[in-house]
Design an enzyme around this catalytic site. Structure first.
Site, PDB file in Angstrom:
ATOM      1  N   LEU A 189       0.823  -1.204   0.000  1.00  0.00           N
ATOM      2  CA  LEU A 189       0.000   0.000   0.000  1.00  0.00           C
ATOM      3  C   LEU A 189       0.859   1.257   0.000  1.00  0.00           C
ATOM      4  O   LEU A 189       1.873   1.318   0.680  1.00  0.00           O
ATOM      5  CB  LEU A 189      -0.867   0.021   1.261  1.00  0.00           C
ATOM      6  CG  LEU A 189      -1.806  -1.157   1.476  1.00  0.00           C
ATOM      7  CD1 LEU A 189      -2.401  -1.098   2.862  1.00  0.00           C
ATOM      8  CD2 LEU A 189      -2.861  -1.160   0.405  1.00  0.00           C
ATOM      9  N   HIS A 206       2.765  -0.513 -14.976  1.00  0.00           N
ATOM     10  CA  HIS A 206       1.859  -1.662 -14.939  1.00  0.00           C
ATOM     11  C   HIS A 206       2.074  -2.454 -16.230  1.00  0.00           C
ATOM     12  O   HIS A 206       2.206  -1.854 -17.306  1.00  0.00           O
ATOM     13  CB  HIS A 206       0.412  -1.160 -14.820  1.00  0.00           C
ATOM     14  CG  HIS A 206      -0.580  -2.274 -14.717  1.00  0.00           C
ATOM     15  ND1 HIS A 206      -0.861  -2.911 -13.526  1.00  0.00           N
ATOM     16  CD2 HIS A 206      -1.346  -2.887 -15.662  1.00  0.00           C
ATOM     17  CE1 HIS A 206      -1.762  -3.851 -13.736  1.00  0.00           C
ATOM     18  NE2 HIS A 206      -2.072  -3.858 -15.020  1.00  0.00           N
TER      19      HIS A 206
HETATM   20  C1  GRF Z   1       6.915  -5.300 -13.824  1.00  0.00           C
HETATM   21  O1  GRF Z   1       6.282  -6.184 -14.674  1.00  0.00           O
HETATM   22  C2  GRF Z   1       6.048  -4.099 -13.610  1.00  0.00           C
HETATM   23  O2  GRF Z   1       5.209  -3.815 -14.685  1.00  0.00           O
HETATM   24  C3  GRF Z   1       5.228  -4.492 -12.429  1.00  0.00           C
HETATM   25  O3  GRF Z   1       6.040  -5.278 -11.625  1.00  0.00           O
HETATM   26  C4  GRF Z   1       7.068  -5.857 -12.413  1.00  0.00           C
HETATM   27  C5  GRF Z   1       8.360  -5.475 -11.792  1.00  0.00           C
HETATM   28  O4  GRF Z   1       9.422  -6.140 -12.385  1.00  0.00           O
HETATM   29  N1  GRF Z   1       4.745  -3.322 -11.749  1.00  0.00           N
HETATM   30  P1  GRF Z   1      10.913  -5.812 -11.914  1.00  0.00           P
HETATM   31  O5  GRF Z   1      10.977  -6.035 -10.409  1.00  0.00           O
HETATM   32  O6  GRF Z   1      11.205  -4.394 -12.281  1.00  0.00           O
HETATM   33  O7  GRF Z   1      11.752  -6.800 -12.658  1.00  0.00           O
END
Ligand code: GRF
Length: 312
Positions: A189, A206
């Site tokens: 959060l 995302h």
């Molecule tokens: C990514 O897929 C991002 O879109 C999501 O969490 C993942 C993080 O990957 N929010 P990383 O830890 O940067 O490899």
């Protein structure tokens, strides 16, 4: 869904030198480079350039103080050309100042690493001054320690004394003089106190084309499985401003990748992640160069580096 928020009080604005109240100094770990060097997929917005008035984003208190300054100048009889030049110089210096970034991670932190590498090689006019994580042993935290980036644990893990309260977190980020907060796979959060303290300065990535496949419970591999199950032919990362709801903040940038007929969720995730690494760096570069502008209807756009009259 990668983020959500809780309600709490307001924070002080502190200007003292950074101090790190918590965070274990553990061992170092080297990671291989996990990202590709060039994008093979289109950027959605880059097709339609249009002109919009430029309004730089910033922390709420900066908006207020700059507005007060403008009012004073316009009503003053000593508003000479020299004064105006001096004002422009100050504004220019502020724009040229390297921005200070906080990155929030919960896992491997490959996006964090790509942004850090961009900073090191000089394409990014900013520095990651602190890493925030809820998992002090995660890959992202290990990488930070091995690169001498301070690590903050937030929120405070249950049954541990290590960690910060939301109020402490805001105060600590202020001490580090953080300009922008980049959420990169942070699964906890985000306190409303932080949202208020860093209005229009917190971003999230995302792994789908929002507003599709976002919201509560939509995170990690679940996103890619849902995309494949839907029959969608395209997916890709979205970078958006963080507000008080799940994945609903204004969209700032997206990139498209194909969903192939026989894709597994893992294959699609890897394809999307390669684009994430580039897109987040591009957005971070734009942030650090004050190249985010707002369309009249409230949609944020990125100013082209080559031609400031063009946005996408
Ligand atoms: C990514 O897929 C991002 O879109 C999501 O969490 C993942 C993080 O990957 N929010 P990383 O830890 O940067 O490899």
């Amino acid at each position: 869904m990668e983020i959500q928020h809780i309600v709490s009080g307001f924070s002080p604005k502190l200007s003292s030198a950074p101090s790190i109240p918590i965070g274990k100094q553990l061992f170092s770990l080297k990671f291989p480079s996990l990202f590709s060097s060039s994008s093979s997929y289109p950027s959605i917005q880059s097709q339609n350039f249009e002109e919009v008035p430029s309004i730089s984003i910033g922390k709420k208190d900066e908006f207020y103080s700059s507005r007060r300054r403008r009012v004073r100048c316009s009503s003053s009889s000593s508003n000479t050309a020299a004064d105006r030049n001096k004002g422009n110089e100050v504004a220019g210096r502020r724009r040229r100042r390297r921005k200070k970034l906080a990155v929030f991670v919960s896992g491997g932190g490959s996006n964090f690493k790509s942004i850090h590498e961009a900073s090191k090689r000089g394409s990014l006019h900013g520095d990651i001054v602190v890493l925030v994580t809820n998992k002090s042993e995660c890959g992202g935290a290990e990488y930070a320690r091995s690169h001498s980036i301070p690590v903050i644990v937030f929120p405070k893990p249950k049954a541990e004394s290590d960690g910060l309260s939301p109020h402490d977190l805001v105060a600590t980020l202020r001490r580090f003089e953080v300009d922008f907060i980049l959420l990169a796979g942070y699964l906890k959060l985000i306190p409303a106190e932080l949202i208020r303290a860093y209005e229009r300065s917190i971003f999230n990535i995302h792994p789908s084309l929002l507003p599709a496949f976002g919201g509560k419970g939509c995170y990690g591999m679940k996103v890619h499985k849902a995309v494949i199950a839907s029959g969608a032919r395209f997916s890709g990362p979205t970078i958006h401003f963080v507000d008080e709801h799940y994945d609903t903040g204004r969209i700032l940038a997206q990139r498209v990748v194909p969903v192939l007929a026989n894709d597994t969720a893992e294959e699609l995730a890897a394809r999307v992640l390669r684009e994430e690494h580039q897109l987040y760096v591009e957005v971070a570069e734009a942030l650090c160069e004050d190249r985010i502008v707002w369309r009249k209807d409230g949609v944020p756009l990125i100013q082209s580096k080559e031609n400031p009259n063009k946005t996408y």
